[in-house]
Design a protein around this motif. Structure first.
Motif, PDB file in Angstrom:
ATOM      1  N   ILE A   9       0.981  -1.188  -0.085  1.00  0.00           N
ATOM      2  CA  ILE A   9       0.106  -0.074  -0.049  1.00  0.00           C
ATOM      3  C   ILE A   9       0.994   1.237  -0.041  1.00  0.00           C
ATOM      4  N   ASP A  10       0.441   2.210  -0.848  1.00  0.00           N
ATOM      5  CA  ASP A  10       1.100   3.378  -1.064  1.00  0.00           C
ATOM      6  C   ASP A  10       0.882   4.232   0.376  1.00  0.00           C
ATOM      7  N   ARG A  11       2.114   4.860   1.063  1.00  0.00           N
ATOM      8  CA  ARG A  11       1.762   5.685   2.317  1.00  0.00           C
ATOM      9  C   ARG A  11       0.761   6.658   1.945  1.00  0.00           C
ATOM     10  N   SER A  12       0.489   7.247   0.815  1.00  0.00           N
ATOM     11  CA  SER A  12      -0.527   8.289   0.684  1.00  0.00           C
ATOM     12  C   SER A  12      -1.735   7.545   0.619  1.00  0.00           C
ATOM     13  N   ASP A  13      -2.162   6.275   0.459  1.00  0.00           N
ATOM     14  CA  ASP A  13      -3.317   5.513   0.488  1.00  0.00           C
ATOM     15  C   ASP A  13      -3.565   4.884   1.763  1.00  0.00           C
ATOM     16  N   LEU A  14      -2.722   5.231   2.886  1.00  0.00           N
ATOM     17  CA  LEU A  14      -3.116   4.980   4.350  1.00  0.00           C
ATOM     18  C   LEU A  14      -3.585   5.863   5.350  1.00  0.00           C
ATOM     19  N   LEU A  56      -9.523   3.382  16.872  1.00  0.00           N
ATOM     20  CA  LEU A  56      -8.333   3.851  16.024  1.00  0.00           C
ATOM     21  C   LEU A  56      -8.759   3.207  14.732  1.00  0.00           C
ATOM     22  N   ASN A  57      -9.112   3.885  13.744  1.00  0.00           N
ATOM     23  CA  ASN A  57      -9.724   3.386  12.414  1.00  0.00           C
ATOM     24  C   ASN A  57      -8.226   3.459  11.380  1.00  0.00           C
ATOM     25  N   ILE A  58      -8.254   2.368  10.780  1.00  0.00           N
ATOM     26  CA  ILE A  58      -7.274   2.332   9.964  1.00  0.00           C
ATOM     27  C   ILE A  58      -7.801   1.878   8.539  1.00  0.00           C
ATOM     28  N   ARG A  59      -7.575   3.057   7.641  1.00  0.00           N
ATOM     29  CA  ARG A  59      -8.356   2.650   6.258  1.00  0.00           C
ATOM     30  C   ARG A  59      -6.980   2.576   5.111  1.00  0.00           C
ATOM     31  N   ALA A  60      -7.179   1.852   4.402  1.00  0.00           N
ATOM     32  CA  ALA A  60      -6.268   1.789   3.416  1.00  0.00           C
ATOM     33  C   ALA A  60      -6.620   1.378   1.989  1.00  0.00           C
ATOM     34  N   THR A  61      -6.021   1.989   0.919  1.00  0.00           N
ATOM     35  CA  THR A  61      -6.432   1.319  -0.473  1.00  0.00           C
ATOM     36  C   THR A  61      -5.448   0.586  -1.170  1.00  0.00           C
ATOM     37  N   ARG A  62      -5.601  -0.543  -1.646  1.00  0.00           N
ATOM     38  CA  ARG A  62      -4.612  -1.283  -2.414  1.00  0.00           C
ATOM     39  C   ARG A  62      -4.748  -1.051  -3.734  1.00  0.00           C
ATOM     40  N   THR A 106       4.259   4.565  11.458  1.00  0.00           N
ATOM     41  CA  THR A 106       5.335   4.218  10.413  1.00  0.00           C
ATOM     42  C   THR A 106       4.894   3.053   9.711  1.00  0.00           C
ATOM     43  N   TYR A 107       5.531   2.791   8.389  1.00  0.00           N
ATOM     44  CA  TYR A 107       5.070   1.756   7.623  1.00  0.00           C
ATOM     45  C   TYR A 107       6.444   1.129   7.009  1.00  0.00           C
ATOM     46  N   GLU A 108       6.599   0.001   7.171  1.00  0.00           N
ATOM     47  CA  GLU A 108       7.659  -0.379   6.869  1.00  0.00           C
ATOM     48  C   GLU A 108       7.804  -2.165   6.548  1.00  0.00           C
TER      49      GLU A 108
END
Lengths: 130, 146
Positions: free
Chosen positions: B68-73, B82-88, B120-122
């Protein structure tokens, strides 16, 4: 996409790697699609860095193994766990339809993308008629 | 006519291990898993695994979100969740496909310093660090004995 994987006859997913004892492992989420001149394999390996990844292409099988790079720091206490710490292992059997010299792989953000070009022998050949 | 005493099913008799069908059930499960199990390995499953950890200063939420792109997180803290939304986004045959993933994790709101949350995203893993409020930290009080 998963259905498609099953429709590709030459690839058969085998759960155990024959004759290999690697301890417990989980099968990662993966997808296989036919692209022009080959196949594209996408494997989700969250937590695996390049150092922990091993891709072996041999006659008849492609093996992906991934160890997770992260270890729980000692002073961290787990409150709730869903993820797994076991290494990933995926073995895909094939009928030597892949040109092993031209296999390319990219690992980015926990996603492994492998391009498996078709071997010359299985590509459609145009025969010229005199 | 025989009268058979009615036995109220206790939790024990309902336990799968006690069931006379348990052998069959396991076999059925195994069959289903053998035929359908492969589907669980599919990409783009909307639920993603989440882990919660804590140490004395922070609470940590780790989510497995590969590719997932950081901008889509998108990470938000709303009313103790804590809501986590992501677009792959994947590109297939030249056209782009987007797959939305979301998950909410209950977080003790009163214990979190909401203005100091970081993420962070790694390697495809999102780690959200939620610092604890001073009051929520374990306190050590030394009492002098006279």
């Amino acid at each position: 996409m998963s259905l498609l994987t099953h429709l590709v006859p030459a690839f058969a997913h085998s759960k155990t790697s024959a004759g290999r004892e690697t301890g417990p492992s989980v099968t990662p989420a993966y997808g296989l699609t036919e692209i022009e001149d080959g196949y594209e394999l996408i494997v989700h390996l969250p937590g695996v860095s390049r150092d922990g990844l091993e891709l072996t292409a041999e006659d008849g099988a492609i093996t992906v193994t991934g160890r997770r790079a992260w270890k729980q720091p000692e002073d961290w206490t787990a409150i709730y766990r869903e993820a797994n710490d076991t290494p990933y292992e995926l073995v895909l059997n094939h009928d030597n339809i892949v040109d092993l010299d031209k296999v390319e792989a990219v690992l980015r953000d926990g996603v492994l993308r492998v391009t498996l070009p078709k071997a010359e022998a299985v590509k459609p050949r145009k025969i010229s008629i005199n | 006519m025989r009268i058979v005493r009615y036995n109220h099913p206790s939790s024990r008799s309902l336990a799968p291990m006690r069931s006379p069908w348990s052998g069959l059930e396991t076999e059925m499960d195994r069959l289903f898993e053998a035929s359908l199990g492969e589907f669980s390995g599919a990409l783009n499953v909307s639920r993603f695994p989440v882990d919660l950890y804590e140490d004395k200063d922070n609470t940590y939420v780790r989510a497995e979100l590969p590719g997932i792109d950081r901008s889509d997180l998108n990470v938000e803290l709303v009313d103790g969740y804590l809501n986590i939304r992501a677009t792959r986004k994947t590109r297939e045959d030249g056209r782009e496909e987007a797959f939305a993933l979301s998950r909410s994790v209950s977080v003790p709101d009163a214990e979190v310093q909401t203005d100091k949350i970081s993420a962070t995203y790694e390697n495809g893993i999102l780690t959200v660090t939620l610092p604890k409020r001073e009051e929520a930290k374990p306190r050590k009080v030394s009492v002098s004995v006279s």
